[in-house]
Design an enzyme around this catalytic site. Structure first.
Site, short mmCIF file in Angstrom:
data_model
loop_
_atom_site.label_atom_id
_atom_site.label_comp_id
_atom_site.label_asym_id
_atom_site.label_seq_id
_atom_site.Cartn_x
_atom_site.Cartn_y
_atom_site.Cartn_z
N VAL A 1 45.59 37.40 36.10
CA VAL A 1 46.52 38.27 37.13
C VAL A 1 48.04 38.27 36.56
O VAL A 1 48.49 39.48 36.70
CB VAL A 1 46.55 37.55 38.24
CG1 VAL A 1 47.63 38.17 39.38
CG2 VAL A 1 45.37 37.35 39.04
N GLU A 2 48.21 37.19 35.72
CA GLU A 2 50.01 37.42 35.19
C GLU A 2 49.81 38.87 34.21
O GLU A 2 50.87 39.62 34.20
CB GLU A 2 50.25 36.29 34.99
CG GLU A 2 50.32 35.21 36.00
CD GLU A 2 51.85 35.47 36.49
OE1 GLU A 2 52.67 36.38 36.25
OE2 GLU A 2 52.14 34.77 37.73
N SER A 3 49.06 38.73 33.24
CA SER A 3 49.48 39.50 32.02
C SER A 3 48.03 40.23 31.76
O SER A 3 48.08 41.03 30.67
CB SER A 3 49.62 38.52 30.85
OG SER A 3 48.37 37.50 30.56
N TYR B 1 48.97 38.21 45.49
CA TYR B 1 48.80 37.30 44.21
C TYR B 1 48.13 36.27 44.48
O TYR B 1 47.11 35.73 43.88
CB TYR B 1 50.34 36.86 43.73
CG TYR B 1 50.26 36.00 42.48
CD1 TYR B 1 50.04 36.43 41.22
CD2 TYR B 1 50.35 34.54 42.57
CE1 TYR B 1 50.26 35.62 40.01
CE2 TYR B 1 50.44 33.63 41.55
CZ TYR B 1 50.25 34.25 40.26
OH TYR B 1 50.34 33.38 39.06
#
Length: 211
Positions: free
Chosen positions: A112-114, A198
């Site tokens: 999800v982050e990168s 998120y």
């Protein structure tokens, strides 16, 4: 006189040696010559003559030969070992195991982050696989541009947040995304659309792994 010279020559020793005197002193001489009750001790400066009773014995000079130089070293071929490059999933799993986190959790946070991109930088300045802000990376002692350090620091930070919030995953994820200050401000999940999305995405993955 001629007889004396012959006797001196006949009693000569040409090897380097020590004359051990009756007093216990030892003189290094080139050679000695004995004639009757007289002995001559020769060195590079000449000789000294003394009574034979003053010399106890002669000992060879135990000369130690210099150590021969070692043969030239043979150059061994240089073998270059390429560093092992781990995949993003390998980095995630290693970091998860190191900090006692579920592997699916670190993988999904990284996803999800990168999107598993080691060099991606967000518009806000977050860097790398688990999107560390420069200040956070500095506090964790990590180089955010190094994928292994980035993944390790991200997992360690997530572990610290879980401990801080007594294992409550949503609170830890909210703090990872929006910052601990936002969680403290709202005394729980902050009402940010990005943060709620998120948490929802990662919680969906949690439910898959619990089935």
């Amino acid at each position: 006189m001629r007889l004396l010279v012959i006797l001196f020559l006949s009693g000569s020793c040409l090897a380097s040696e020590y004359a051990v005197l009756a007093s216990g002193a030892r003189l290094l001489v080139d050679r000695h010559e004995t004639a009757g009750n007289k002995v001559r001790l020769y060195n590079t400066e000449g000789y000294i003559e003394m009574d034979t009773r003053q010399v106890r014995t002669f000992e060879p000079d135990d000369h130690i030969a210099p150590v021969p130089a070692p043969p030239p070293a043979t150059l061994e071929p240089v073998v270059v070992v390429e560093p092992l490059v781990l995949s993003p999933l390998d980095l995630a799993d290693a970091a998860a195991d190191r900090y006692a986190l579920p592997r699916w959790l670190v993988r999904e946070v990284m996803h999800v982050e990168s999107g598993f991109q080691p060099q991606v930088v967000s518009p806000k300045g977050a860097i790398g696989l688990m999107q560390l802000m420069p200040g956070t990376a500095q506090l964790l002692g990590a180089d955010p541009m190094d994928p292994a350090q980035n993944a390790d620091a991200g997992a360690r930070y997530l572990r610290e947040l879980l401990d801080k919030y007594d294992g409550r995953l949503w609170h830890a994820l909210a703090a990872y995304n929006a910052g601990p200050a936002a969680v403290e401000k709202y005394k729980g999940i902050p009402p940010y659309r990005e943060t709620i999305d998120y948490i929802t995405r990662i919680d969906r993955e949690r439910k898959k792994n619990e089935q």
